[in-house]
Design an enzyme around this catalytic site. Structure first.
Site, mmCIF file in Angstrom:
data_model
loop_
_atom_site.group_PDB
_atom_site.id
_atom_site.type_symbol
_atom_site.label_atom_id
_atom_site.label_comp_id
_atom_site.label_asym_id
_atom_site.label_seq_id
_atom_site.Cartn_x
_atom_site.Cartn_y
_atom_site.Cartn_z
ATOM 1 N N ARG A 58 0.871 -1.048 -0.072
ATOM 2 C CA ARG A 58 -0.092 0.159 -0.035
ATOM 3 C C ARG A 58 0.963 1.206 0.006
ATOM 4 O O ARG A 58 0.556 2.244 -0.972
ATOM 5 C CB ARG A 58 -1.068 -0.035 1.144
ATOM 6 N N THR A 59 1.838 1.326 0.894
ATOM 7 C CA THR A 59 2.751 2.676 1.053
ATOM 8 C C THR A 59 3.440 2.807 -0.145
ATOM 9 O O THR A 59 3.286 4.135 -0.921
ATOM 10 C CB THR A 59 3.472 2.591 2.176
ATOM 11 N N LYS A 87 25.917 -4.590 -1.125
ATOM 12 C CA LYS A 87 27.541 -4.543 -1.107
ATOM 13 C C LYS A 87 27.967 -3.768 0.192
ATOM 14 O O LYS A 87 29.139 -3.483 0.211
ATOM 15 C CB LYS A 87 27.767 -3.690 -2.613
ATOM 16 N N ARG A 108 11.578 3.786 3.401
ATOM 17 C CA ARG A 108 11.019 2.774 4.273
ATOM 18 C C ARG A 108 12.151 1.879 4.851
ATOM 19 O O ARG A 108 13.307 1.634 3.860
ATOM 20 C CB ARG A 108 9.825 1.684 3.786
ATOM 21 N N HIS A 136 5.273 6.439 11.629
ATOM 22 C CA HIS A 136 4.907 5.859 9.888
ATOM 23 C C HIS A 136 3.880 7.377 9.763
ATOM 24 O O HIS A 136 2.718 7.073 9.864
ATOM 25 C CB HIS A 136 4.182 4.816 10.102
#
Length: 646
Positions: A58-59, A87, A108, A136
């Site tokens: 969703r986000t 890496k 995120r 959030h």
């Protein structure tokens, strides 16, 4: 001038109330335009980069859809494990590089405080799409938008937050926002998943706000009998406070709120659990029967999604179930947030945000954040922990607040770098600590041992006397060697680790004695429990030191509080899986704060808590006139002013 202001949204508190109201107004406008099929070109020519170190549906998709709907473009790294991060590229370097390709970064990340780091290093604005279990904020904008749309207002609403309130980052941002808008919160956590203390402290300090935490049985009583919303029974809480109209007031048991306006249910955050919390079988379950009481029949059911087993599918057809509307609102709300950034840039209304100056410590290494998921524990040396003064109800500890994840570190021992004296902290030192912070001379320590290893002396010593001479010290070390040989059947499987510094000196002597008695010289290493990098290194001439499947003999001179030994043991287990870890100490003084019992003891010397045992060892291979001995002295508690700055 850039079309986007350098305006980062890391926390919901980064947005003023007027900003949130403007987002809602813009979201209404965009929603209407989308419904009419209008073509929108507000963000034409802008590029958004989405960097997702954790899974998202969703986000990420709603952010990307928002930019496309605004006429902009998107570049995306939906799986950062397939990027240069795999890496070893740092977060700071990643966002600086990506800032050259995009006008806006959406991040995120699994670690608490990562969004703050990205915002500091990226020259373009950064929007936090969730960092660890911290916050959030854009999900909260969607939640508030739908809640206000359904109820017409936010002030005075009573919202029950149910489920995982410990790790649920959506809940933390929502709590801050609901408090700001004057809503009443009822926290209904699954057992062991209460709202974290740092969230409660921030609310109390910044909003003068508190809320009640109730068990499910209490909520059933409050709502007139919710027989379908349940948790595993836990210890009862006293339902205490609701807030509304900007002030605290008591509700006696006979005066519950007239109704609950919303249930905000969260899923079990299994990916952030340590294994000690409640499992799925003990988690909240919610179905349509919970909405059939007189106090809940007007309540809406909210959920940030995805759901697991906590929401019954039968609720989906109920008009009071608004969780899919929450998800859909992600597009117009996030369109509105991007448009807000453009408005701020056009108005040149964004200036540098004042930040509390981090404390400069006079100790190496600086203290580490106590939060095991803090971003400072995962990034490179460029990201040193940073702290400001925190708040503590305990007058015997100094609270330091992490500037990235907001957790607090409790310090028992402080030092003054100019006098090289250390003190057990209490409230009498508060003013002096502030003075030392201003002059840059504050040092902090986890233990007396760490302070003394750093060359600090106690504020004042009492009388001291010798309790072991050289002959007795040598005899005690030989006794340790004999105990190890008698206890461990296969000396070839033994490796010896000495805690820096006297423990390491003892480890070398112990190794030599074991070698002379068994003809087997065990590998030997030194361990600095307060040095995260290169904490364990060989001191026997070998290039490497391995702990895997070995019987580790951890050697120290004396246990005071036990915290140093505990950290040393944790470091060993982080390096591999030894067959066993056994503790050998020259002196056991009989009591400690941490319940650690030595396996091998050179000599038992009972002492009082106010006494300090100090082992002095002559360095091997030198012509120093010093010799082995053990001293005992008392530590005088603070009775006069400490050393002032000179």
């Amino acid at each position: 001038m850039s079309r986007l202001a350098k305006f980062d949204v890391v926390s919901i508190e980064d947005l003023e109330t007027s900003d949130i109201e403007r987002v809602f107004a813009l979201a209404d406008s965009f929603a209407a335009q989308l419904a009419q099929g209008d073509q929108i070109t507000t963000a034409a020519g802008l590029i958004m980069a989405t960097l997702f170190y954790e899974p998202s549906t969703r986000t990420r998709l709603s952010f990307e859809s928002s930019m496309h709907r605004l006429g902009g473009a998107v570049i995306s790294s939906a799986d950062m494990h397939a990027s240069s991060a795999a890496k070893g590229e740092s977060l700071a370097d990643t966002v600086r590089v990506v800032s050259g390709y995009a006008d806006l970064i959406v991040l995120r990340h699994p670690h608490d405080g990562a969004a703050r780091v990205a915002a500091e290093y990226a020259p373009c604005p950064v929007l936090n799409a969730g960092d660890g279990s911290r916050e959030h904020p854009t999900q909260t904008l969607c939640d508030l938008y739908i809640l206000r749309k359904k109820k017409g207002h936010l002030k005075g609403l009573t919202v029950a937050l149910c489920g995982d309130l410990k790790f649920g980052r959506t809940v933390h941002s929502l709590i801050y926002a609901l408090a700001r808008f004057g809503a009443n919160i009822v926290a209904v956590p699954t057992s062991g998943m209460d709202v974290p203390d740092y969230v409660l402290k921030r609310l109390a300090a910044e909003r003068n706000y508190s809320f009640s935490t109730v068990t499910m049985d209490e909520l059933k009583s409050l709502a007139g009998g919710l027989d379908a919303l349940y948790l595993t029974p836990s210890a009862p809480h006293q339902m205490a406070l609701f807030t509304g109209d900007g002030a605290l007031r008591n509700f006696p048991a006979a005066e519950p709120p007239a109704a609950l306006d919303a249930f905000y249910v969260t899923r079990l955050q299994k990916e952030r659990m340590s294994g000690k919390e409640a499992g799925p079988a003990q988690y909240v379950r919610f179905d349509a029967r919970a909405l059939r009481t007189s106090r809940t029949q007007e309540a809406v059911v909210m959920h940030p999604l995805p759901r697991l087993g906590e929401l019954a599918y039968e609720l989906d057809a109920d008009p009071r179930a608004v969780y899919f509307e929450q998800a859909a609102a992600g597009v117009p709300v996030r369109m509105a947030l991007i448009a807000l950034l453009m408005e701020k840039a056009a108005a040149a209304s964004v200036g540098p945000r004042p930040m509390a100056e981090a404390i400069r410590f006079k100790a190496e290494p600086p203290p580490r954040c106590s939060n095991l998921n803090c971003v400072t524990r995962f990034e490179g040396a460029y990201l040193a922990p940073r702290f400001t003064l925190g708040r503590s109800m305990d007058a015997t500890v100094l609270a330091l607040k992490c500037g990235l994840c907001e957790r607090e570190l409790m310090i028992e021992y402080v030092g003054h770098a100019r006098s090289h004296r250390y003190y057990h902290f209490d409230e009498n030192l508060q003013g002096y600590v502030r003075q030392w912070i201003e002059e840059g001379s504050l040092a902090v320590f986890d233990s007396v041992k760490q302070a003394e290893e750093a060359g600090y002396e106690p504020y004042r010593r009492g009388p001291q006397r010798e309790i072991m001479n050289e002959e007795e010290v040598v005899g005690a070390i030989e006794s340790l060697a004999d105990q190890v040989i008698a206890d461990v059947p296969d000396i070839s499987a033994v490796s010896i680790v000495g805690v820096v510094s006297h423990g390491a000196m003892l480890a070398l002597r112990l190794r030599g004695l074991i070698g002379s008695k068994t003809k087997v010289l065990p590998p030997c290493a030194a361990l600095d429990a307060y040095k995260p990098a290169d904490a364990l290194h060989p001191i026997d001439g070998a290039e490497n030191f391995n702990v895997e499947d070995r019987t580790i003999i951890l050697v120290d001179d004396v246990i005071n509080s036990g915290w140093t030994v505990q950290r040393a043991m944790a470091t060993i287990w982080q390096r591999g899986r030894p067959a066993a870890v056994k503790l050998a100490v020259l002196i056991d003084r009989g009591h400690r704060a941490v319940p650690i019992r030595p396996n091998y003891v050179g000599k038992n010397i009972p002492t009082s808590r106010g006494e300090r045992v100090q082992v002095r060892l002559a360095a091997a291979g030198t012509e120093s006139k010093s010799h082995d001995r053990v001293m005992i002295y008392s530590i005088v508690e603070l009775r006069k002013e400490p050393e002032a700055a000179h």
